[in-house]
Design a protein around this motif. Structure first.
Motif, mmCIF file in Angstrom:
data_model
loop_
_atom_site.group_PDB
_atom_site.id
_atom_site.type_symbol
_atom_site.label_atom_id
_atom_site.label_comp_id
_atom_site.label_asym_id
_atom_site.label_seq_id
_atom_site.Cartn_x
_atom_site.Cartn_y
_atom_site.Cartn_z
ATOM 1 N N GLU A 240 3.131 56.805 2.605
ATOM 2 C CA GLU A 240 3.989 55.629 2.450
ATOM 3 C C GLU A 240 4.873 55.417 3.680
ATOM 4 O O GLU A 240 5.136 54.275 4.071
ATOM 5 N N VAL A 241 5.317 56.509 4.269
ATOM 6 C CA VAL A 241 6.135 56.403 5.476
ATOM 7 C C VAL A 241 5.289 55.888 6.636
ATOM 8 O O VAL A 241 5.751 55.079 7.452
ATOM 9 N N ALA A 242 4.049 56.345 6.717
ATOM 10 C CA ALA A 242 3.141 55.852 7.753
ATOM 11 C C ALA A 242 2.967 54.347 7.634
ATOM 12 O O ALA A 242 2.969 53.625 8.640
ATOM 13 N N GLU A 243 2.829 53.861 6.394
ATOM 14 C CA GLU A 243 2.683 52.419 6.186
ATOM 15 C C GLU A 243 3.932 51.676 6.655
ATOM 16 O O GLU A 243 3.839 50.623 7.295
ATOM 17 N N SER B 12 -0.835 62.055 2.878
ATOM 18 C CA SER B 12 -0.315 62.027 4.246
ATOM 19 C C SER B 12 -1.103 61.041 5.092
ATOM 20 O O SER B 12 -2.224 60.661 4.751
ATOM 21 N N GLY B 13 -0.498 60.634 6.188
ATOM 22 C CA GLY B 13 -1.161 59.718 7.100
ATOM 23 C C GLY B 13 -0.690 59.929 8.523
ATOM 24 O O GLY B 13 0.358 60.543 8.763
ATOM 25 N N LEU B 14 -1.461 59.425 9.460
ATOM 26 C CA LEU B 14 -1.140 59.551 10.879
ATOM 27 C C LEU B 14 -0.652 58.212 11.429
ATOM 28 O O LEU B 14 -1.202 57.160 11.107
ATOM 29 N N VAL B 15 0.390 58.277 12.239
ATOM 30 C CA VAL B 15 0.929 57.096 12.918
ATOM 31 C C VAL B 15 0.987 57.382 14.411
ATOM 32 O O VAL B 15 1.553 58.407 14.826
ATOM 33 N N GLY B 16 0.411 56.500 15.195
ATOM 34 C CA GLY B 16 0.506 56.616 16.643
ATOM 35 C C GLY B 16 1.438 55.557 17.195
ATOM 36 O O GLY B 16 1.644 54.509 16.577
ATOM 37 N N PHE B 17 2.021 55.826 18.342
ATOM 38 C CA PHE B 17 2.887 54.826 18.979
ATOM 39 C C PHE B 17 2.812 54.960 20.494
ATOM 40 O O PHE B 17 2.554 56.035 21.031
ATOM 41 N N HIS C 170 0.787 52.050 15.329
ATOM 42 C CA HIS C 170 -0.453 51.747 14.623
ATOM 43 C C HIS C 170 -0.797 52.883 13.669
ATOM 44 O O HIS C 170 -0.438 54.035 13.900
ATOM 45 N N ARG C 171 -1.467 52.559 12.577
ATOM 46 C CA ARG C 171 -1.983 53.572 11.670
ATOM 47 C C ARG C 171 -3.175 54.247 12.324
ATOM 48 O O ARG C 171 -4.017 53.602 12.938
ATOM 49 N N ALA C 172 -3.258 55.560 12.183
ATOM 50 C CA ALA C 172 -4.344 56.304 12.827
ATOM 51 C C ALA C 172 -5.194 57.067 11.826
ATOM 52 O O ALA C 172 -5.984 57.936 12.220
ATOM 53 N N GLY C 173 -5.039 56.759 10.524
ATOM 54 C CA GLY C 173 -5.919 57.348 9.528
ATOM 55 C C GLY C 173 -5.213 58.243 8.531
ATOM 56 O O GLY C 173 -4.086 58.690 8.755
ATOM 57 N N PRO C 174 -5.877 58.519 7.396
ATOM 58 C CA PRO C 174 -5.308 59.373 6.347
ATOM 59 C C PRO C 174 -5.564 60.848 6.611
ATOM 60 O O PRO C 174 -6.429 61.209 7.422
ATOM 61 N N VAL C 175 -4.811 61.690 5.920
ATOM 62 C CA VAL C 175 -5.011 63.139 5.968
ATOM 63 C C VAL C 175 -5.042 63.636 4.516
ATOM 64 O O VAL C 175 -4.076 63.418 3.781
#
Length: 283
Positions: free
Chosen positions: A152-155, A198-203, A180-185
């Motif tokens: 949810e934080v990644a979103e 969990s999810g990945l966030v790139g910047f 940008h979102r970089a995929g789920p974990v």
């Protein structure tokens, strides 16, 4: 390089008599494919100095050491911080690891032995947003990053204006960088297994760096006011910030923003225009 598996994580935790705590957000990754994927998505290369926050037992630290010139690992738990250099020596001999025992939320440039250009971290869910924003504010040389956070934080961090998840964290990260979102974990790659996804966030930081600190404070004050009452129009939501609803409307119109709009429809440029319009109106 031999990375950690589930058995290695549990054995090292037993050696340290470690009982993972929710307070510190201690969920350790034990899947080699996951940590290699994170390093690959982060684009870590042989010239990079990587900042890792919350390295824990070292699951992600090891592939980072394999890929980067140096890794600066900031760990708040003194037991884990003390053990990490030995883990690196055992499994990544000859690689450059610098361990700093500190709270990432209080980190300043002078606390680090090297100036990092990349942030790669499995962040504790309860402090993920303030940690990312603090590090971007304090470390201007931090050019890009990839963090693992609660889904949810990644979103929220990567949301765009008009999207349901868009809010203050989205705007504040956009002040510094393009996200940008970089995929789920999956949950199964952690020990203990967390109760959330969990999810990945790139910047990537905007070219030219951030505007002055005074501007940031002014813009973030508008953002906080707008999203504190996100269901209200900006004219109503910003009344306290501006001094009255009429004053808020005057500032909004001067900034070219519809007073009947809601904060969730504005991008960071619009919030910046509002903050500057108020300064102009008061001068």
């Amino acid at each position: 390089m031999r990375l950690f598996g589930a058995g290695d994580v549990r054995a090292l935790a037993a050696e340290l008599d470690l009982r993972p705590t929710k307070r510190l957000g201690q969920n350790f990754v034990h899947d080699a494919n996951t940590v290699r994927r994170i390093v690959r998505l982060a684009g870590v290369g042989p010239d990079d100095v990587v900042l890792e926050v919350g390295p824990g037992l070292g699951s992600l630290t090891l592939p980072l050491l394999e890929a980067a010139a140096s890794v600066v690992a900031v760990e708040i738990d003194p037991v884990l911080a003390a053990r990490l250099p030995a883990t690196a020596t055992e499994r990544a001999p000859g690689r450059d690891l610098r361990v700093v025992t500190a709270d990432a939320l209080r980190l300043a440039p002078g606390d680090l032995p090297l100036a990092p250009d990349v942030l790669v971290a499995n962040l504790p869910y309860n402090v993920a947003v303030p940690v990312v924003l603090h590090l971007l504010a304090e470390l201007p040389g931090l050019a890009r990053g990839l963090v693992m956070v609660q889904a949810e934080v990644a979103e929220r961090l990567a949301a765009r204006p008009g999207e349901k998840a868009y809010g203050a964290p989205s705007v504040k990260l956009a002040w510094y960088a393009e996200a940008h979102r970089a995929g789920p974990v999956p949950r199964a790659v952690f020990w203990p297994v967390p109760g959330v996804d969990s999810g990945l966030v790139g910047f990537t930081r905007h070219a030219g760096g951030a505007p002055p600190e005074a501007d940031r404070r002014a813009v973030f004050a508008v953002v906080d006011a707008a999203f504190a009452q996100r269901r209200k129009s900006l004219r109503a939501a910003l009344a306290g910030w501006a001094g009255s609803a009429a004053a808020a409307e005057a500032v909004l119109r001067a900034a070219g923003v519809d007073p009947g709009a809601r904060g969730e429809s504005l991008d960071v440029a619009a919030f910046t225009a509002i903050a500057r319009a108020r300064v102009t109106a008061g001068s």
